[in-house]
Motif scaffolding. Structure first.
Motif, PDB file in Angstrom:
ATOM      1  N   SER A 101       6.033   5.477  -2.246  1.00 47.61           N
ATOM      2  CA  SER A 101       5.217   6.569  -1.719  1.00 47.61           C
ATOM      3  C   SER A 101       4.744   7.482  -2.836  1.00 47.61           C
ATOM      4  CB  SER A 101       6.024   7.425  -0.740  1.00 47.61           C
ATOM      5  OG  SER A 101       6.403   6.680   0.384  1.00 47.61           O
ATOM      6  N   VAL A 102       3.619   8.132  -2.584  1.00 48.78           N
ATOM      7  CA  VAL A 102       3.134   9.200  -3.448  1.00 48.78           C
ATOM      8  C   VAL A 102       3.282  10.488  -2.654  1.00 48.78           C
ATOM      9  CG1 VAL A 102       1.114  10.170  -4.610  1.00 48.78           C
ATOM     10  CG2 VAL A 102       1.485   7.700  -4.626  1.00 48.78           C
ATOM     11  N   TYR A 103       3.908  11.494  -3.269  1.00 41.61           N
ATOM     12  CA  TYR A 103       4.126  12.778  -2.604  1.00 41.61           C
ATOM     13  C   TYR A 103       3.234  13.827  -3.241  1.00 41.61           C
ATOM     14  CZ  TYR A 103       8.102  10.979  -0.077  1.00 41.61           C
ATOM     15  OH  TYR A 103       8.897  10.268   0.783  1.00 41.61           O
ATOM     16  N   GLN A 104       2.607  14.640  -2.399  1.00 43.88           N
ATOM     17  CA  GLN A 104       1.753  15.731  -2.855  1.00 43.88           C
ATOM     18  C   GLN A 104       2.283  17.039  -2.278  1.00 43.88           C
ATOM     19  OE1 GLN A 104      -2.041  14.476  -1.308  1.00 43.88           O
ATOM     20  NE2 GLN A 104      -2.554  13.439  -3.210  1.00 43.88           N
ATOM     21  N   PHE A 105       2.311  18.076  -3.120  1.00 49.28           N
ATOM     22  CA  PHE A 105       2.802  19.387  -2.703  1.00 49.28           C
ATOM     23  C   PHE A 105       1.923  20.477  -3.282  1.00 49.28           C
ATOM     24  CE2 PHE A 105       6.408  16.565  -3.092  1.00 49.28           C
ATOM     25  CZ  PHE A 105       7.090  16.759  -1.904  1.00 49.28           C
ATOM     26  N   LYS A 106       1.667  21.508  -2.506  1.00 49.56           N
ATOM     27  CA  LYS A 106       1.073  22.715  -3.060  1.00 49.56           C
ATOM     28  C   LYS A 106       2.169  23.426  -3.843  1.00 49.56           C
ATOM     29  CE  LYS A 106      -2.377  23.559   0.475  1.00 49.56           C
ATOM     30  NZ  LYS A 106      -2.810  24.464   1.535  1.00 49.56           N
ATOM     31  N   ILE A 107       1.783  24.120  -4.897  1.00 50.77           N
ATOM     32  CA  ILE A 107       2.759  24.899  -5.648  1.00 50.77           C
ATOM     33  C   ILE A 107       3.097  26.133  -4.824  1.00 50.77           C
ATOM     34  CG2 ILE A 107       3.126  26.268  -7.730  1.00 50.77           C
ATOM     35  CD1 ILE A 107       1.359  24.181  -9.191  1.00 50.77           C
TER      36      ILE A 107
ATOM     37  N   MET B 241       0.841  -1.181   0.000  1.00 45.25           N
ATOM     38  CA  MET B 241       0.000   0.000   0.000  1.00 45.25           C
ATOM     39  C   MET B 241       0.887   1.246   0.000  1.00 45.25           C
ATOM     40  SD  MET B 241      -3.352   0.637   1.852  1.00 45.25           S
ATOM     41  CE  MET B 241      -4.328   1.556   0.774  1.00 45.25           C
ATOM     42  N   GLU B 242       0.520   2.199  -0.840  1.00 45.16           N
ATOM     43  CA  GLU B 242       1.319   3.417  -0.938  1.00 45.16           C
ATOM     44  C   GLU B 242       0.898   4.418   0.123  1.00 45.16           C
ATOM     45  OE1 GLU B 242       2.641   4.143  -5.374  1.00 45.16           O
ATOM     46  OE2 GLU B 242       0.479   4.233  -5.089  1.00 45.16           O
ATOM     47  N   LYS B 243       1.900   5.075   0.708  1.00 49.91           N
ATOM     48  CA  LYS B 243       1.633   6.151   1.653  1.00 49.91           C
ATOM     49  C   LYS B 243       1.472   7.437   0.866  1.00 49.91           C
ATOM     50  CE  LYS B 243       5.592   5.419   3.396  1.00 49.91           C
ATOM     51  NZ  LYS B 243       6.836   5.622   4.099  1.00 49.91           N
ATOM     52  N   ILE B 244       0.717   8.368   1.381  1.00 47.97           N
ATOM     53  CA  ILE B 244       0.655   9.699   0.787  1.00 47.97           C
ATOM     54  C   ILE B 244       1.306  10.650   1.758  1.00 47.97           C
ATOM     55  CG2 ILE B 244      -0.828  11.596   0.058  1.00 47.97           C
ATOM     56  CD1 ILE B 244      -2.761   9.617  -1.031  1.00 47.97           C
ATOM     57  N   ASN B 245       2.297  11.373   1.272  1.00 47.64           N
ATOM     58  CA  ASN B 245       3.035  12.328   2.085  1.00 47.64           C
ATOM     59  C   ASN B 245       2.672  13.736   1.666  1.00 47.64           C
ATOM     60  OD1 ASN B 245       4.833  10.534   3.631  1.00 47.64           O
ATOM     61  ND2 ASN B 245       5.431   9.903   1.586  1.00 47.64           N
ATOM     62  N   HIS B 246       2.358  14.566   2.616  1.00 45.24           N
ATOM     63  CA  HIS B 246       2.028  15.959   2.334  1.00 45.24           C
ATOM     64  C   HIS B 246       3.143  16.823   2.893  1.00 45.24           C
ATOM     65  CE1 HIS B 246      -2.131  15.007   1.271  1.00 45.24           C
ATOM     66  NE2 HIS B 246      -2.010  14.085   2.193  1.00 45.24           N
ATOM     67  N   ASP B 247       3.663  17.733   2.083  1.00 38.84           N
ATOM     68  CA  ASP B 247       4.660  18.692   2.543  1.00 38.84           C
ATOM     69  C   ASP B 247       4.129  20.087   2.256  1.00 38.84           C
ATOM     70  OD1 ASP B 247       6.947  17.331   3.727  1.00 38.84           O
ATOM     71  OD2 ASP B 247       7.166  16.387   1.781  1.00 38.84           O
ATOM     72  N   LEU B 248       4.686  21.069   2.948  1.00 37.49           N
ATOM     73  CA  LEU B 248       4.247  22.452   2.890  1.00 37.49           C
ATOM     74  C   LEU B 248       4.246  23.072   1.495  1.00 37.49           C
ATOM     75  CD1 LEU B 248       3.682  24.691   5.091  1.00 37.49           C
ATOM     76  CD2 LEU B 248       5.964  25.457   4.553  1.00 37.49           C
ATOM     77  N   ALA B 249       3.490  24.149   1.241  1.00 36.92           N
ATOM     78  CA  ALA B 249       3.634  25.058   0.110  1.00 36.92           C
ATOM     79  C   ALA B 249       2.374  25.847  -0.339  1.00 36.92           C
ATOM     80  CB  ALA B 249       4.241  24.336  -1.059  1.00 36.92           C
TER      81      ALA B 249
END
Length: 119
Positions: free
Chosen positions: A37-43, A1-9
């Motif tokens: 992992s899947v990484y998500q970032f705000k622009i 199972m893939e984790k979703i990581n959220h970082d700032l932006a």
């Protein structure tokens, strides 16, 4: 199972030919297979060469990317009624940020290398 990581932006942009990102995009998402992992970032912001995202200095992602690395990155529009698009994107720079507002993060520059594909 893939984790979703959220970082700032959060930011702005341009569109549909290489290197040009439309300000209608608010965030990006990409997979790093070596981290499962899947990484998500705000622009965070944009400039004439592409967009920037902020990555936490403690993120495992920083060990798996380098300038010149290419990923198929999914760009999510600000308007949720529009579909995201996937664009082949290259990492242009990775800079340590020391300003008090974003201390503890790296600014990662992204440049689109290919015309958009709808998902």
């Amino acid at each position: 199972m893939e984790k979703i990581n959220h970082d700032l932006a959060g930011g702005q942009g341009k569109e549909d030919f290489p290197g040009f990102i439309d300000n209608r995009y608010s965030s990006v998402e990409f997979c790093v297979k070596s981290l499962d992992s899947v990484y998500q970032f705000k622009i965070w912001d944009t400039d004439s060469s592409g967009i920037n995202i902020l990555v936490n200095q403690n993120s495992a992602l920083l060990k798996c990317i380098s300038v010149g690395s290419k990923f198929d990155i999914k760009y999510y529009p600000c308007n949720c009624s529009e579909y995201p698009v996937t664009k082949r994107t290259e990492i242009r720079h990775i800079k340590k940020e020391c300003g008090s507002r974003i201390k503890g993060h790296f600014l990662v520059g992204l440049e689109v290398n290919e015309i958009a594909r709808k998902n």
